[in-house]
Design a protein around this motif. Structure first.
Motif, PDB file in Angstrom:
ATOM      1  N   PRO A   1      66.016  76.901  55.686  1.00  0.00           N
ATOM      2  CA  PRO A   1      66.185  76.009  54.398  1.00  0.00           C
ATOM      3  C   PRO A   1      65.118  76.365  53.610  1.00  0.00           C
ATOM      4  O   PRO A   1      63.908  76.769  53.493  1.00  0.00           O
ATOM      5  CB  PRO A   1      65.464  74.706  55.170  1.00  0.00           C
ATOM      6  N   GLY A   2      65.409  76.235  52.208  1.00  0.00           N
ATOM      7  CA  GLY A   2      64.775  77.043  51.146  1.00  0.00           C
ATOM      8  C   GLY A   2      64.339  75.789  50.110  1.00  0.00           C
ATOM      9  O   GLY A   2      63.539  76.300  49.358  1.00  0.00           O
ATOM     10  N   ALA A   3      65.207  74.805  49.870  1.00  0.00           N
ATOM     11  CA  ALA A   3      64.803  74.239  48.643  1.00  0.00           C
ATOM     12  C   ALA A   3      63.250  73.313  48.593  1.00  0.00           C
ATOM     13  O   ALA A   3      62.830  73.390  47.807  1.00  0.00           O
ATOM     14  CB  ALA A   3      65.793  72.892  48.625  1.00  0.00           C
ATOM     15  N   PHE A   4      63.052  72.934  49.840  1.00  0.00           N
ATOM     16  CA  PHE A   4      61.804  71.930  49.758  1.00  0.00           C
ATOM     17  C   PHE A   4      60.504  73.105  49.444  1.00  0.00           C
ATOM     18  O   PHE A   4      59.695  72.718  48.512  1.00  0.00           O
ATOM     19  CB  PHE A   4      61.423  71.272  51.192  1.00  0.00           C
ATOM     20  N   ASP A   5      60.403  74.261  49.973  1.00  0.00           N
ATOM     21  CA  ASP A   5      59.486  74.941  50.026  1.00  0.00           C
ATOM     22  C   ASP A   5      59.533  75.545  48.263  1.00  0.00           C
ATOM     23  O   ASP A   5      58.373  75.677  47.964  1.00  0.00           O
ATOM     24  CB  ASP A   5      59.575  76.219  50.799  1.00  0.00           C
ATOM     25  N   ALA A   6      60.653  75.818  47.865  1.00  0.00           N
ATOM     26  CA  ALA A   6      60.623  76.378  46.467  1.00  0.00           C
ATOM     27  C   ALA A   6      60.136  75.068  45.729  1.00  0.00           C
ATOM     28  O   ALA A   6      59.187  75.511  44.661  1.00  0.00           O
ATOM     29  CB  ALA A   6      62.028  76.514  46.033  1.00  0.00           C
ATOM     30  N   TRP A   7      60.444  73.929  45.760  1.00  0.00           N
ATOM     31  CA  TRP A   7      59.950  72.888  44.679  1.00  0.00           C
ATOM     32  C   TRP A   7      58.419  72.698  45.055  1.00  0.00           C
ATOM     33  O   TRP A   7      57.401  72.452  44.250  1.00  0.00           O
ATOM     34  CB  TRP A   7      60.519  71.629  45.263  1.00  0.00           C
ATOM     35  N   MET A   8      57.836  72.746  46.324  1.00  0.00           N
ATOM     36  CA  MET A   8      56.421  72.851  46.626  1.00  0.00           C
ATOM     37  C   MET A   8      55.646  73.865  45.862  1.00  0.00           C
ATOM     38  O   MET A   8      54.515  73.659  45.128  1.00  0.00           O
ATOM     39  CB  MET A   8      56.160  72.521  47.794  1.00  0.00           C
ATOM     40  N   VAL A   9      56.091  75.066  46.092  1.00  0.00           N
ATOM     41  CA  VAL A   9      55.577  76.400  45.163  1.00  0.00           C
ATOM     42  C   VAL A   9      55.702  76.354  43.817  1.00  0.00           C
ATOM     43  O   VAL A   9      54.747  76.326  43.161  1.00  0.00           O
ATOM     44  CB  VAL A   9      56.436  77.583  45.561  1.00  0.00           C
ATOM     45  N   LEU A  10      56.792  75.503  43.236  1.00  0.00           N
ATOM     46  CA  LEU A  10      56.722  75.277  41.645  1.00  0.00           C
ATOM     47  C   LEU A  10      55.790  74.402  41.312  1.00  0.00           C
ATOM     48  O   LEU A  10      54.835  74.584  40.334  1.00  0.00           O
ATOM     49  CB  LEU A  10      58.087  74.661  41.431  1.00  0.00           C
ATOM     50  N   LEU A  11      55.509  73.284  42.082  1.00  0.00           N
ATOM     51  CA  LEU A  11      54.721  72.204  41.804  1.00  0.00           C
ATOM     52  C   LEU A  11      53.140  72.894  41.888  1.00  0.00           C
ATOM     53  O   LEU A  11      52.201  72.659  41.194  1.00  0.00           O
ATOM     54  CB  LEU A  11      54.746  71.235  42.912  1.00  0.00           C
ATOM     55  N   ARG A  12      52.889  73.734  42.898  1.00  0.00           N
ATOM     56  CA  ARG A  12      51.683  74.111  43.324  1.00  0.00           C
ATOM     57  C   ARG A  12      51.130  75.056  42.046  1.00  0.00           C
ATOM     58  O   ARG A  12      49.932  75.182  41.454  1.00  0.00           O
ATOM     59  CB  ARG A  12      51.645  74.905  44.537  1.00  0.00           C
ATOM     60  N   ASP A  13      52.057  76.010  41.689  1.00  0.00           N
ATOM     61  CA  ASP A  13      51.815  77.210  40.787  1.00  0.00           C
ATOM     62  C   ASP A  13      51.635  76.769  39.282  1.00  0.00           C
ATOM     63  O   ASP A  13      50.995  77.334  38.245  1.00  0.00           O
ATOM     64  CB  ASP A  13      52.481  78.429  41.031  1.00  0.00           C
ATOM     65  N   HIS A  14      52.689  75.751  38.853  1.00  0.00           N
ATOM     66  CA  HIS A  14      52.960  75.364  37.572  1.00  0.00           C
ATOM     67  C   HIS A  14      52.905  73.886  36.997  1.00  0.00           C
ATOM     68  O   HIS A  14      52.973  73.574  35.973  1.00  0.00           O
ATOM     69  CB  HIS A  14      54.439  75.798  37.218  1.00  0.00           C
ATOM     70  N   GLY A  15      52.823  73.139  38.285  1.00  0.00           N
ATOM     71  CA  GLY A  15      52.791  71.676  37.982  1.00  0.00           C
ATOM     72  C   GLY A  15      51.427  71.075  37.655  1.00  0.00           C
ATOM     73  O   GLY A  15      50.213  72.039  38.044  1.00  0.00           O
ATOM     74  N   THR A  16      51.269  69.901  37.784  1.00  0.00           N
ATOM     75  CA  THR A  16      49.628  69.195  37.423  1.00  0.00           C
ATOM     76  C   THR A  16      49.601  68.324  38.323  1.00  0.00           C
ATOM     77  O   THR A  16      48.584  67.727  38.290  1.00  0.00           O
ATOM     78  CB  THR A  16      49.586  68.904  35.969  1.00  0.00           C
ATOM     79  N   ARG A  17      50.647  67.566  39.086  1.00  0.00           N
ATOM     80  CA  ARG A  17      50.419  66.260  39.844  1.00  0.00           C
ATOM     81  C   ARG A  17      50.607  66.745  41.277  1.00  0.00           C
ATOM     82  O   ARG A  17      50.778  67.632  41.829  1.00  0.00           O
ATOM     83  CB  ARG A  17      51.938  65.684  39.530  1.00  0.00           C
ATOM     84  N   ARG A  18      50.174  65.656  42.113  1.00  0.00           N
ATOM     85  CA  ARG A  18      49.937  65.656  43.426  1.00  0.00           C
ATOM     86  C   ARG A  18      51.368  65.335  44.018  1.00  0.00           C
ATOM     87  O   ARG A  18      52.280  64.886  43.305  1.00  0.00           O
ATOM     88  CB  ARG A  18      49.065  64.921  43.985  1.00  0.00           C
ATOM     89  N   PRO A  19      51.773  65.824  45.385  1.00  0.00           N
ATOM     90  CA  PRO A  19      53.146  65.643  45.832  1.00  0.00           C
ATOM     91  C   PRO A  19      53.398  64.040  46.060  1.00  0.00           C
ATOM     92  O   PRO A  19      54.405  63.762  45.576  1.00  0.00           O
ATOM     93  CB  PRO A  19      52.838  65.890  47.323  1.00  0.00           C
ATOM     94  N   ALA A  20      52.520  63.144  46.186  1.00  0.00           N
ATOM     95  CA  ALA A  20      52.822  61.743  46.134  1.00  0.00           C
ATOM     96  C   ALA A  20      53.170  61.067  44.802  1.00  0.00           C
ATOM     97  O   ALA A  20      53.937  60.347  44.693  1.00  0.00           O
ATOM     98  CB  ALA A  20      51.489  61.026  46.570  1.00  0.00           C
ATOM     99  N   GLU A  21      52.552  61.891  43.742  1.00  0.00           N
ATOM    100  CA  GLU A  21      52.803  61.489  42.521  1.00  0.00           C
ATOM    101  C   GLU A  21      54.357  61.953  42.146  1.00  0.00           C
ATOM    102  O   GLU A  21      55.104  61.150  41.117  1.00  0.00           O
ATOM    103  CB  GLU A  21      52.078  61.781  41.485  1.00  0.00           C
ATOM    104  N   VAL A  22      54.911  62.990  42.577  1.00  0.00           N
ATOM    105  CA  VAL A  22      56.220  63.127  42.433  1.00  0.00           C
ATOM    106  C   VAL A  22      57.355  62.790  43.267  1.00  0.00           C
ATOM    107  O   VAL A  22      58.480  62.642  42.943  1.00  0.00           O
ATOM    108  CB  VAL A  22      56.463  64.747  42.247  1.00  0.00           C
ATOM    109  N   LEU A  23      56.738  62.386  44.437  1.00  0.00           N
ATOM    110  CA  LEU A  23      57.759  62.111  45.690  1.00  0.00           C
ATOM    111  C   LEU A  23      58.082  60.564  45.609  1.00  0.00           C
ATOM    112  O   LEU A  23      59.020  60.185  46.062  1.00  0.00           O
ATOM    113  CB  LEU A  23      57.161  62.355  46.873  1.00  0.00           C
ATOM    114  N   ARG A  24      57.227  59.858  44.674  1.00  0.00           N
ATOM    115  CA  ARG A  24      57.159  58.358  44.746  1.00  0.00           C
ATOM    116  C   ARG A  24      58.683  57.785  44.268  1.00  0.00           C
ATOM    117  O   ARG A  24      59.086  56.785  45.032  1.00  0.00           O
ATOM    118  CB  ARG A  24      56.092  57.644  44.095  1.00  0.00           C
TER     119      ARG A  24
END
Length: 601
Positions: free
Chosen positions: A109-132
Motif C-alpha cells: 500500500p502506497g497512498a497513506f505513506d505518500a500523504w504523510m511524507v508530503l505533510l512532513r516535508d511540505h506541510g505545516t500541520r500535525r496529523p490530527a489537524e488534517v485527519l479530523r
C-alpha cells in the motif's frame, strides 16, 4: 463559449476535486492558515471516506508538486509488488493474468505513506489537524453519492456470501446506501483515532508525530492487521480463493519517495508528468506527435479529431511495448519523446482509421508485446466492454473494476501548487480488513505474467499504473495543475483538455479552464486494457453526443467504429491555475458525474 459553470478566480486559494466535500475540506484548511499541501492531505483522507468506490488508504497515489520558488517534483505513492509476488507463484496457481480483485492482486500500500511524507516535508500541520475532517465524516456519516450504492448492489452477493466484513460496512442492515443517505464507517474512524493517539504519545513535535504515524502504518497495529488479512484466502475474479504474498517485511521495507518529473516543451509550455512507471508520458508523446499546424479550430473538427484519435493510438501502443518500472535504460523515453522519432511516427496517421496496435522501434529496437496483448489485438480474446465513461467504475459481480479514481488540484496564495490522483483500495476490489475499515488495493493486475517485458511482474517493482496527474509551466513558472480519473482514458482526456486550455483564448486574463473541461470529450480503446481481463476493442471510439452528427458521420466514413455516448459522459477533469505576473488564481471542475467541485476566493 457557453460553460456549465464559471471559471473561478481569486487571489487567496483555489481547490478542485472530484467530490465537493473534499474540495471544501481543503478550502477550510487554507482558511485556517494551512498551505496547499496541508489542504491536499486533509482532502485526500476525506476522499477515502466519501468516494470509497474510487480510492482508499491502502491504495496508490502519484503526486506532482511545485513548491513556491522550488523545483517541480513527483512524489511516488505507488507501492511495488511484494517480495513473494513472483511470476512462478502466480502461474503455479493456474493463472495467466493476475486477478482483478482479491488479496492476490495487492501491492505494498502506497497512498497513506505518500500523504504523510508530503505533510512532513511540505506541510505545516500535525496529523490530527488534517485527519479530523475524515474522522468526522467516517464517524458521523456523509451523504452517499449514487454510485456507491450502485456499486455495492453489483457486488451484493459477493459481500453477503464471501466478503462479509465488507457487507458490515457497506450493507448495514442488509441495505446498500441510498443516494443521500448517511453512510458511516465507524471502524475507519476508530483506526484513525487510535493511530493519532499512538502518534501523539510519541512526542509533541510535528515531525515526530508524522514519523510515528508512518511506523504504526508499517509495523504497528495497522501493519499487523494488513499482513494478517492478506494471508487469509478470499474469493477473487478468477472464481477461486487466494491469499496474498504481502508480508510485514514488504511494508517495513518500502517508503514513498521523490523523483524528477518527465517533461516536454511544447509551444512555450513545459508539461510535467510522472515517469514511465505510470502512463504519464503518453500525454507528452501525443503533443510531440502533433504537427506545428494543429490549432484551436482543429480541436473538434472531424479532421482534427481523427488526428487526435490516431496519435493517441500510436502513443498508447508505445506505452504497451515500452513503459514500465524496468531496469535503468530499458525504457527509451528520450527517444520516444524525440522530434525525429515522432516525425517518423506521424507519417502513420493517414486518412483512414487504423485498428492495429502499432508500437514503434525507438533506436531501431524491436518492440515486444506480451502474448496476452498480441492475442487481444488479434481478436483471439473477448473484447473489453465499453469504456468507463465519466471515470466512474464499471463493476462486474466479482468486483472486477476499471477506470475508477479520484483527483485533486490545489494552489494557494503563496504559489504552492499540487496535482494528485488517488486511486486503488476500492470497496469492490478486495475484502475490507475488519479491524481497520478499509480494503487492500489490486494494482498488481496491471503486470504481465510473462518475463522480460517492461511491465512484467517482478518483486520490488511498481506495476505500470494508469494514474497520471499533470502540472505545466510557462517561462519556468508553474501555472497549471490538472488531471482526471478514468483508467486508461486519463491521458486521452487530459491531452484534449490541455490543448483546449493552451490553444483557446483566455478569459478574464487567465486560461479558460471551465471551457476546456466542458468541451465535448472522446476516447479510443485500440490497445490492451490495463485492467483485468486485459482485453481491447480494436478501432473503437466513444464520443459524447455533443460532438455532433456531422463529426460522427465523418469519423465513421474514415473507418472509426464510433459509439455515441451521452452528452456528458467522458472524463471527470479538475484544474487550477496561477498567473505568476498578477498572482490571480483560477479553478474549474467537471460537471460530469455531478460530484466534482471547484471552490476558492
Amino acid at each position: 463559449m457557453f460553460t456549465t459553470r464559471p471559471t473561478l478566480q481569486g487571489t487567496f486559494g483555489m481547490v478542485s476535486s472530484t467530490h465537493w466535500l473534499a474540495s471544501q475540506t481543503a478550502m477550510a484548511v487554507l482558511e485556517e492558515g494551512g498551505n496547499a499541501y496541508d489542504a491536499a492531505v486533509a482532502a485526500a483522507f476525506v476522499l477515502h471516506v466519501t468516494e470509497p468506490h474510487l480510492n482508499g488508504p491502502a491504495g496508490d497515489v502519484p503526486i506532482i508538486l511545485a513548491p513556491a520558488g522550488g523545483q517541480v517534483r513527483v512524489l511516488c505513492g505507488q507501492g511495488p509488488a511484494p517480495a513473494g509476488a513472483t511470476i512462478g507463484h502466480y502461474t503455479s496457481l493456474g493463472l495467466d493474468v493476475v486477478p482483478g480483485t482479491g488479496p492476490l492482486a495487492a501491492v505494498v500500500p502506497g497512498a497513506f505513506d505518500a500523504w504523510m511524507v508530503l505533510l512532513r516535508d511540505h506541510g505545516t500541520r500535525r496529523p490530527a489537524e488534517v485527519l479530523r475532517y475524515a474522522i468526522g465524516y467516517a464517524a458521523h456519516g456523509h451523504p452517499a453519492v449514487e454510485q456507491i450504492g450502485r456499486t455495492v448492489e453489483r457486488v451484493r452477493e459477493l459481500f453477503e456470501n464471501e466478503w462479509t466484513a465488507s457487507a458490515e460496512v457497506y450493507l448495514p442492515g442488509g441495505r446498500a446506501p441510498g443516494a443521500g443517505a448517511l453512510l458511516r464507517n465507524p471502524a475507519l474512524a476508530a483506526t484513525w483515532r487510535r493511530l493519532l493517539a499512538e502518534s501523539e504519545a510519541a512526542g509533541p513535535d510535528r515531525e515526530t508525530q508524522i514519523e510515528a504515524a508512518r511506523r504504526v502504518w508499517r509495523e504497528g497495529f495497522i501493519g499487523e492487521a494488513l499482513t494478517a488479512h492478506a494471508a487469509r484466502p478470499a474469493m477473487d475474479s478468477s472464481g477461486r480463493r487466494h491469499a496474498s504474498p504481502l508480508a510485514g517485511d514488504d511494508l517495513t521495507g518500502w517508503s514513498a519517495g521523490y523523483e524528477d518529473p518527465v517533461t516536454f516543451d511544447w509551444r512555450g509550455w513545459t508539461v510535467c508528468k510522472p515517469g514511465p512507471w505510470s502512463q504519464g508520458p503518453v500525454l507528452l508523446q501525443q503533443l510531440a506527435l502533433l504537427d506545428d499546424g494543429f490549432g484551436a479550430d482543429d480541436l473538434n473538427s472531424p479532421d482534427g479529431l481523427h488526428t487526435l484519435l490516431e496519435i493517441s493510438k500510436l502513443a498508447m501502443a508505445d506505452r504497451e511495448a515500452w513503459y514500465g518500472d524496468a531496469e535503468p535504460g530499458t525504457v527509451p523515453l528520450d527517444t520516444l519523446l524525440s522530434a525525429s522519432y515522432n516525425a517518423s511516427r506521424r507519417t502513420l496517421v493517414g486518412p483512414a482509421a487504423s485498428p492495429e496496435l502499432r508500437p514503434g522501434s525507438p533506436g531501431g529496437r524491436t518492440p515486444r508485446l506480451s502474448a496476452h496483448a498480441l492475442a487481444a489485438a488479434s481478436g483471439a480474446l473477448p473484447e473489453d466492454p465499453a469504456g468507463a465513461g465519466a471515470g466512474e467504475p464499471t463493476v462486474d459481480r466479482s468486483g472486477e473494476t476499471r477506470g475508477d479514481t479520484c483527483h485533486l488540484d490545489i494552489v494557494d496564495r503563496w504559489g504552492n501548487m499540487i496535482s494528485a490522483t488517488p486511486s486503488g483500495g476500492w470497496l469492490q476490489s478486495s475484502p475490507v480488513v475488519p479491524e481497520l475499515g478499509f480494503p487492500l488495493g489490486t494494482r498488481l493486475q496491471m503486470t504481465w505474467l510473462e518475463p522480460g517485458l517492461p511491465a512484467s511482474l517482478v518483486p520490488g517493482r511498481r506495476p505500470r499504473t494508469t494514474l497520471s496527474p499533470s502540472l505545466a509551466l510557462r517561462g519556468g513558472e508553474p501555472v497549471l495543475a490538472f488531471g482526471t480519473p478514468g483508467g486508461d482514458q486519463q491521458d486521452q482526456w487530459q491531452t484534449h483538455f490541455f490543448l483546449a486550455a493552451a490553444l483557446r483564448p483566455a478569459v478574464r486574463g487567465g486560461p479558460d479552464l471551465q471551457g476546456a473541461i466542458d468541451a465535448p470529450g472522446w476516447h479510443q480503446d485500440s490497445f490492451p486494457s490495463s485492467f483485468y481481463p486485459r482485453g481491447m476493442r480494436p478501432g473503437s471510439v466513444t464520443v459524447e453526443s455533443r460532438v455532433g452528427e456531422e463529426t460522427v458521420a465523418a469519423l465513421r466514413r474514415r473507418g472509426h467504429d464510433v459509439t455515441v455516448g451521452g452528452a456528458w459522459t467522458e472524463g471527470r477533469l479538475c484544474a487550477v491555475a496561477r498567473d505568476p505576473e498578477t498572482g490571480v488564481l483560477s479553478a474549474a471542475a467537471n460537471p460530469r458525474g455531478m460530484q466534482g467541485y471547484a471552490v476558492g476566493r
